[in-house]
Design a protein around this motif. Structure first.
Motif, PDB file in Angstrom:
ATOM      1  N   ARG A 117     -92.461 -14.028  67.462  1.00  0.00           N
ATOM      2  CA  ARG A 117     -91.378 -14.165  66.486  1.00  0.00           C
ATOM      3  C   ARG A 117     -90.031 -14.307  67.194  1.00  0.00           C
ATOM      4  NH1 ARG A 117     -95.589 -13.883  63.977  1.00  0.00           N
ATOM      5  NH2 ARG A 117     -95.509 -15.984  64.827  1.00  0.00           N
ATOM      6  N   ILE A 118     -89.862 -13.562  68.285  1.00  0.00           N
ATOM      7  CA  ILE A 118     -88.618 -13.664  69.056  1.00  0.00           C
ATOM      8  C   ILE A 118     -88.467 -15.072  69.620  1.00  0.00           C
ATOM      9  CG2 ILE A 118     -87.444 -12.910  71.162  1.00  0.00           C
ATOM     10  CD1 ILE A 118     -87.224 -10.891  68.926  1.00  0.00           C
ATOM     11  N   ASP A 119     -89.568 -15.614  70.161  1.00  0.00           N
ATOM     12  CA  ASP A 119     -89.532 -16.968  70.729  1.00  0.00           C
ATOM     13  C   ASP A 119     -89.187 -18.005  69.665  1.00  0.00           C
ATOM     14  OD1 ASP A 119     -90.179 -15.969  73.200  1.00  0.00           O
ATOM     15  OD2 ASP A 119     -92.327 -16.397  73.037  1.00  0.00           O
ATOM     16  N   GLU A 120     -89.707 -17.806  68.460  1.00  0.00           N
ATOM     17  CA  GLU A 120     -89.438 -18.751  67.375  1.00  0.00           C
ATOM     18  C   GLU A 120     -87.962 -18.760  66.986  1.00  0.00           C
ATOM     19  OE1 GLU A 120     -91.963 -17.662  64.178  1.00  0.00           O
ATOM     20  OE2 GLU A 120     -93.793 -18.450  65.107  1.00  0.00           O
ATOM     21  N   ASN A 121     -87.321 -17.599  67.128  1.00  0.00           N
ATOM     22  CA  ASN A 121     -85.923 -17.474  66.711  1.00  0.00           C
ATOM     23  C   ASN A 121     -84.935 -17.876  67.800  1.00  0.00           C
ATOM     24  OD1 ASN A 121     -86.632 -16.512  64.147  1.00  0.00           O
ATOM     25  ND2 ASN A 121     -86.784 -14.398  64.887  1.00  0.00           N
ATOM     26  N   ASN A 122     -85.453 -18.138  68.988  1.00  0.00           N
ATOM     27  CA  ASN A 122     -84.564 -18.517  70.099  1.00  0.00           C
ATOM     28  C   ASN A 122     -84.526 -20.034  70.286  1.00  0.00           C
ATOM     29  OD1 ASN A 122     -83.882 -15.888  70.673  1.00  0.00           O
ATOM     30  ND2 ASN A 122     -85.503 -15.613  72.200  1.00  0.00           N
ATOM     31  N   SER A 133     -93.322 -10.780  70.159  1.00  0.00           N
ATOM     32  CA  SER A 133     -92.844 -11.731  71.169  1.00  0.00           C
ATOM     33  C   SER A 133     -92.814 -13.149  70.617  1.00  0.00           C
ATOM     34  CB  SER A 133     -93.743 -11.680  72.412  1.00  0.00           C
ATOM     35  OG  SER A 133     -93.723 -10.399  72.994  1.00  0.00           O
TER      36      SER A 133
END
Length: 216
Positions: free
Chosen positions: A211-216, A209
């Motif tokens: 890592r996903i937030d970092e990429n958004n 989660s």
């Protein structure tokens, strides 16, 4: 009514053997000791038993409240509060949890209980960023210095549900220690293996989660 007496009453009401009532949670031998009052039950095991046997948490706590009422002695008060806090947390009852936290913070209870209650309130309110650095640091130290978390599976359960308050560096230190302890202390006990694997799943999901937030 004491916890062991209430459990026995619920089991009898459902017409279940001790083995059927406790299967998948603890051994029949351990449950027999719990029901006879010779062994204490952890809050986590208690709520697993209630959930497994479709027993309402709040109704059960009401049954035992008289014998664990506040003011008899501090140990009884803390045991009762831990049960109520766990019930409110798992049912995501924000108002009840805040009420209990107020009582805990203003009472003469152990620092561990005050700290854990404070953390759980912030998690349920989804404002972990507002946890004070002091509380967070003390909570981290309290977890990191435990020699064997599996002597108290409630602590493992608590870590599993609160790991999102830590940054990546802190979390990596804690999970590394947790993995080492899992290898050393979990000796084929099915329940402990389930707790350990569930904690690792939560950790992996949290990492994903983030890592996903970092990429958004």
């Amino acid at each position: 009514m004491l916890i062991n007496e209430a459990l026995k009453a619920e089991r009898k009401k459902k017409g279940l053997t001790q083995q059927a009532f406790s299967e998948g949670i603890c051994s029949e031998g351990n449950y027999s000791k719990i029901e006879s009052g010779k062994q204490r039950i952890t809050a986590n095991d208690l709520f697993l038993l209630l959930s497994k046997n479709y027993i309402n948490y709040s109704d059960f706590i009401q049954k035992i409240q008289t014998d664990y009422c506040f003011g008899k002695n501090n140990n009884s008060s803390e045991e009762q509060l831990k049960l109520q806090v766990a019930n409110a947390f798992y049912s995501r009852d924000v108002d009840k949890l805040k009420q209990l936290d107020f009582q805990i913070q203003n009472g003469s209870f152990k620092a561990d209980l005050k700290r854990e209650s404070n953390v759980l309130v912030h998690i349920v309110q989804k404002n972990v960023s507002k946890i004070s650095p002091k509380v967070k640091q003390e909570y981290f130290i309290n977890l990191f210095t435990v020699n064997n978390w599996f002597n108290d599976v409630d602590k493992v359960r608590l870590f599993s549900n609160t790991m999102n308050i830590f940054d990546d560096e802190e979390l990596n230190l804690l999970i590394s220690k947790f993995l080492r302890q899992s290898i050393l202390f979990v000796n084929g006990n099915v329940y402990e293996l389930e707790i350990a694997s569930g904690t690792l799943v939560n950790y992996l999901y949290l990492c994903y989660s983030r890592r996903i937030d970092e990429n958004n």
